[in-house]
Design a protein around this motif. Structure first.
Motif, PDB file in Angstrom:
ATOM      1  N   LEU A   6      35.378  48.877  44.095  1.00 21.33           N
ATOM      2  CA  LEU A   6      34.912  47.745  43.295  1.00 21.33           C
ATOM      3  C   LEU A   6      36.073  46.843  42.899  1.00 21.33           C
ATOM      4  N   MET A   7      35.909  45.547  43.118  1.00 19.48           N
ATOM      5  CA  MET A   7      36.848  44.542  42.615  1.00 19.48           C
ATOM      6  C   MET A   7      36.083  43.654  41.644  1.00 19.48           C
ATOM      7  N   ILE A  46      38.686  50.447  39.926  1.00 19.47           N
ATOM      8  CA  ILE A  46      38.428  49.012  39.797  1.00 19.47           C
ATOM      9  C   ILE A  46      39.716  48.240  40.075  1.00 19.47           C
ATOM     10  N   LEU A  47      39.617  47.263  40.970  1.00 23.45           N
ATOM     11  CA  LEU A  47      40.709  46.327  41.194  1.00 23.45           C
ATOM     12  C   LEU A  47      40.416  45.073  40.382  1.00 23.45           C
ATOM     13  N   SER A  48      41.279  44.736  39.453  1.00 26.10           N
ATOM     14  CA  SER A  48      41.096  43.525  38.668  1.00 26.10           C
ATOM     15  C   SER A  48      41.495  42.315  39.505  1.00 26.10           C
ATOM     16  N   ALA A  49      40.623  41.294  39.491  1.00 23.85           N
ATOM     17  CA  ALA A  49      40.943  40.017  40.135  1.00 23.85           C
ATOM     18  C   ALA A  49      41.060  38.955  39.047  1.00 23.85           C
ATOM     19  N   ASP A  50      41.964  39.195  38.115  1.00 30.13           N
ATOM     20  CA  ASP A  50      42.219  38.292  37.002  1.00 30.13           C
ATOM     21  C   ASP A  50      43.714  37.989  37.001  1.00 30.13           C
ATOM     22  N   SER A  51      44.054  36.746  37.241  1.00 32.61           N
ATOM     23  CA  SER A  51      45.460  36.380  37.435  1.00 32.61           C
ATOM     24  C   SER A  51      46.293  36.488  36.171  1.00 32.61           C
ATOM     25  N   ARG A  52      45.670  36.639  35.007  1.00 33.14           N
ATOM     26  CA  ARG A  52      46.439  36.763  33.769  1.00 33.14           C
ATOM     27  C   ARG A  52      46.446  38.185  33.230  1.00 33.14           C
ATOM     28  N   GLN A  53      45.422  38.973  33.533  1.00 34.46           N
ATOM     29  CA  GLN A  53      45.443  40.371  33.114  1.00 34.46           C
ATOM     30  C   GLN A  53      46.540  41.151  33.828  1.00 34.46           C
ATOM     31  N   LEU A  54      47.102  40.590  34.875  1.00 36.32           N
ATOM     32  CA  LEU A  54      48.219  41.215  35.578  1.00 36.32           C
ATOM     33  C   LEU A  54      49.429  41.423  34.662  1.00 36.32           C
TER      34      LEU A  54
END
Length: 306
Positions: A96-97, A31-39
């Motif tokens: 999956l993203m 899974i690629l996270s597309a969450d700018s804060r979970q980075l």
């Protein structure tokens, strides 16, 4: 077989994490996270980052990889995510993203303009100007350097005004000249699955999730990063309100209610953005069978077109 990126998107609190894990198992994909804060590291509770128990051995990328002071942008994400996909597609037919950061998703699916990386010197100069002279001074500067973008930008959004000025300073050209909005070609197929619930259901979930964050120790997490409160990574719902509580601006109860309200407002902004994209097919998160049937049919159709 055609290489396929499945993008699971939707507003905050809708239920992306739970479904993404089941889909990852079904399609044997990371899974690629597309969450700018979970980075960012140290923001586990306030960003609802997946826990190691939730991940349960499923590889996750772009979760907890950055220090709070590190600069990052949608352009950085595009470069890193597209590069990662090229490697993952060597061993996976489906990747999956999942996330809700609108610009990050668009960066991968459509590409963003080739804006140069802003130097630390230019960034520091612009931020110092903002702190010393205020936002109205930046408005006047932007109107002088880029009158076209000045009429387009949300002047109440300091982040966007500052970014436009940084680009002007860095390139010597108006920011508006560099915004071409051309869609970039990708060498993989994209299937977008949007998740949504009726407003009452979504808002009830958001309120419940905020309460759970409080129970899980959000205030202690905020205290632990209080010294970094001026970092852009912490200019986000949940942290801003708790910082205001710690500085005496709000009572604790007021801060919690503002987190709920501001999260609901953000969810509405996400939906407004996503609804403009007619390539998204929408589902209720509980309708998993229809979602997997749709993904399977899209993958089969793409394979047959090869």
């Amino acid at each position: 077989m055609a290489k396929t990126l499945v993008v699971l998107l939707g507003p905050t609190g809708v239920g992306k994490t739970e479904l993404s894990l089941r889909l990852a198992r079904r399609y044997a994909t990371p899974i690629l996270s597309a969450d700018s804060r979970q980075l960012y590291r140290r923001l586990l509770i306030g960003t609802a980052a997946p826990t190691p128990e939730q991940m349960d051995g499923i590889p996750h990328y772009f979760v907890g990889t950055l220090d709070l002071q590190q600069y990052y942008s949608a352009a950085c994400y595009e470069e890193e995510a597209v590069g990662l996909l090229s490697r993952l597609f060597k061993t996976h037919d489906v990747v999956l993203m999942s996330g809700g950061s609108m610009m990050y998703i668009d960066a991968v699916c459509k590409g963003i303009d080739d804006i140069p990386t802003i130097s630390d010197e230019v960034r520091q100069h612009t931020v110092e100007k903002y702190r010393a002279e205020g936002l109205e001074a930046l408005w006047r500067e932007l109107e002088r350097l880029d009158p076209v973008y000045y009429t387009q930008v949300d002047l109440k959004n300091p982040k966007r005004v500052i970014h436009a000025l940084e680009v002007c300073y860095m390139t010597g050209r108006p920011y508006s000249e560099l915004r071409t909005h051309r869609v970039k070609e990708r060498d993989f197929q994209i299937v977008k699955v949007g998740l949504n619930r009726n407003r009452e259901e979504l808002f009830a979930r958001i309120n419940g999730r905020v309460e759970q964050m409080i129970a899980d120790g959000l205030l202690d997490e905020v205290r632990s990063v209080y010294g970094y409160r001026d970092c852009n990574a912490l200019n986000t719902v949940g942290y801003k309100e708790m910082f205001a509580f710690l500085s005496g601006e709000y009572t604790f109860e007021q801060a919690v209610e503002k987190i709920k309200r501001n999260t609901r407002v953000y969810a509405k902004k996400q939906l407004t953005w996503f609804k403009k994209d007619d390539t998204i097919s929408w589902f209720h998160p509980d309708d998993e069978s229809s979602i997997t049937e749709y993904i399977d049919s899209r993958i089969a159709r793409l394979d047959n077109s090869e």
